[in-house]
Design a protein around this motif. Structure first.
Motif, short mmCIF file in Angstrom:
data_model
loop_
_atom_site.label_atom_id
_atom_site.label_comp_id
_atom_site.label_asym_id
_atom_site.label_seq_id
_atom_site.Cartn_x
_atom_site.Cartn_y
_atom_site.Cartn_z
N CYS A 1 -8.45 -49.36 15.86
CA CYS A 1 -7.70 -48.97 16.85
C CYS A 1 -6.44 -50.06 17.21
O CYS A 1 -5.40 -49.91 17.58
N ASP B 1 -11.50 -52.09 20.13
CA ASP B 1 -12.35 -51.84 18.81
C ASP B 1 -13.80 -52.12 19.16
O ASP B 1 -14.09 -52.69 20.05
N ASP C 1 -17.18 -53.90 13.63
CA ASP C 1 -16.51 -52.74 13.11
C ASP C 1 -16.32 -52.82 11.57
O ASP C 1 -15.38 -52.31 11.20
N TYR D 1 -13.32 -42.20 14.29
CA TYR D 1 -13.29 -43.73 14.25
C TYR D 1 -13.64 -44.11 12.95
O TYR D 1 -14.63 -43.35 12.43
N THR E 1 -11.59 -44.55 20.87
CA THR E 1 -11.47 -43.83 19.67
C THR E 1 -10.43 -43.77 18.93
O THR E 1 -9.11 -44.22 19.59
N ALA E 2 -9.98 -43.49 17.58
CA ALA E 2 -8.91 -43.41 16.88
C ALA E 2 -7.95 -42.59 17.30
O ALA E 2 -6.72 -42.51 17.69
#
Length: 280
Positions: free
Chosen positions: A211, A201, A205, A121, A178-179
Motif C-alpha cells: 500500500c 500495510d 507483509d 493485496y 487493501t490495494a
C-alpha cells in the motif's frame, strides 16, 4: 474566523477551536506500540555536575528523549520511508511543503474480513486479516466532492480508547488497507491520508509494503522514486479520533517538526468548516 474559498463554495473556519487527533505521548508510561519497538523514554540530561531535573536538585528540566516515530505514537511519513536516502525525489519531513489548511473529510468504517472483501493485496489476504476495503471507502466517500478530499481521515470502528495505549503484535494485529482501497484514494486525488491504525500495510507483509508503494506510485521492489511517483503526499498513522468529533468536512492543519527524516511525530488538527455560499 477565517473565510476560505474552495471550488464553488465558501467556508467559515473558526481557527481558535481545534480538534487534535494526535495521541499524547506519555514518555516512560503506557503508550501505543507497534512491531515490538522499545517504548519512548525521557531521561534527565547529565553533563559534568549538571542534571536536568529540578526534583534532583537541577536548576531546570532538560530531558533527553528517545523514540521511534513509526512505532511509538502519532506520526507522519513521506515517500522517503520507502526510498533510498540519496534519491533526489525522496523528500523528508523537512523538505515537504504542505499548506497550513487542507480540505479534509473525516469518515468512519468498520473493517471487514480480508477474504470476504474479495479485494487484492500482496501478500495474499488470509482469514485472519481485517481490512479497510475499496467498497467501504466508495460507500463512505460517495457524497463527498473531490475538492474536499485533499486529505482524508479514516476512523476505524469500534473506536475504543485503548487505541491510545494498545500494543499491536501478532496476537493483536491491526486492520490495514487493501490495494484496491489505496488505488481508490489515488483516483479521488487524496494527497494526505490519516488513519488510527499503525500502518496502511499488514503488520507482517514479507517486506512488500504494497500500500505504501501504491500510494506514492513507487514500483514494487524499487527504492527509487520515478517520474510518475506522487512525491508530495503523506501518510499519518496511529492517530486517535475521539467519538465527539463527527464525520464530515473539516480543514486540516498537519503540524510536524522540521526533521530531516522519513517520519516524525506529528499533531494533526481538525477545524470545523461551515458552508456559507454554494456559488461564488
Amino acid at each position: 474566523m477565517v473565510t476560505v474559498e474552495l471550488a464553488n463554495g465558501r467556508y467559515q473556519v473558526n481557527v481558535a477551536f481545534a480538534h487534535s487527533i494526535a495521541i499524547e505521548m506519555a514518555f516512560n508510561a503506557p503508550q501505543p506500540n507497534h512491531f515490538g519497538a522499545d517504548i519512548a523514554t525521557a531521561t534527565p540530561m547529565q553533563a559534568g555536575g549538571f542534571i536536568g531535573d529540578t526534583q534532583q536538585g537541577g536548576s531546570c528540566n532538560v530531558n533527553q528523549l528517545s523514540l521511534n516515530p513509526h512505532c511509538n505514537g502519532t506520526h507522519t511519513e513521506t515517500l522517503a520511508h520507502i526510498c533510498d536516502k540519496d534519491s533526489v525525489l525522496s523528500l523528508t519531513i523537512a523538505d515537504i511543503d504542505i499548506p497550513p489548511l487542507l480540505p479534509c473529510s473525516l469518515i468512519s468504517v468498520m473493517p471487514q474480513n480480508g477474504i470476504a472483501s474479495g479485494e487484492q493485496y500482496r501478500p495474499e489476504l488470509t482469514e485472519h486479516d481485517e481490512v479497510i476495503s475499496r467498497q467501504q471507502l466508495e460507500h463512505a466517500m460517495a457524497d463527498i466532492d473531490d475538492c474536499q478530499l485533499t486529505a482524508v481521515v479514516i476512523r476505524t470502528l469500534p473506536n475504543d480508547n485503548d487505541k491510545c495505549t494498545r500494543a499491536y503484535n501478532e496476537q493483536q494485529q491491526p486492520p490495514f488497507l487493501t490495494a484496491d482501497a489505496v488505488l481508490y484514494l489515488n483516483e479521488r486525488g487524496v494527497e494526505h491520508v490519516l488513519l488510527d491504525v499503525p500502518s496502511v500495510d499488514r503488520l507482517h507483509d514479507d517486506g512488500l509494503m504494497t500500500c505504501h508503494h501504491l500510494f506514492w506510485q513507487v514500483p514494487e521492489g524499487s527504492h527509487q522514486a520515478g517520474p510518475h511517483s506522487l512525491v508530495n503526499k503523506t501518510i499519518t498513522e496511529m492517530a486517535f479520533i475521539d467519538d465527539h468529533i463527527a464525520d464530515g468536512f473539516y480543514f486540516l492543519n498537519l503540524q510536524m517538526p522540521a526533521f530531516i527524516n522519513d517520519a516524525a511525530p506529528s499533531r494533526p488538527v481538525l477545524y470545523a468548516a461551515q458552508r456559507l455560499d454554494a456559488n461564488l
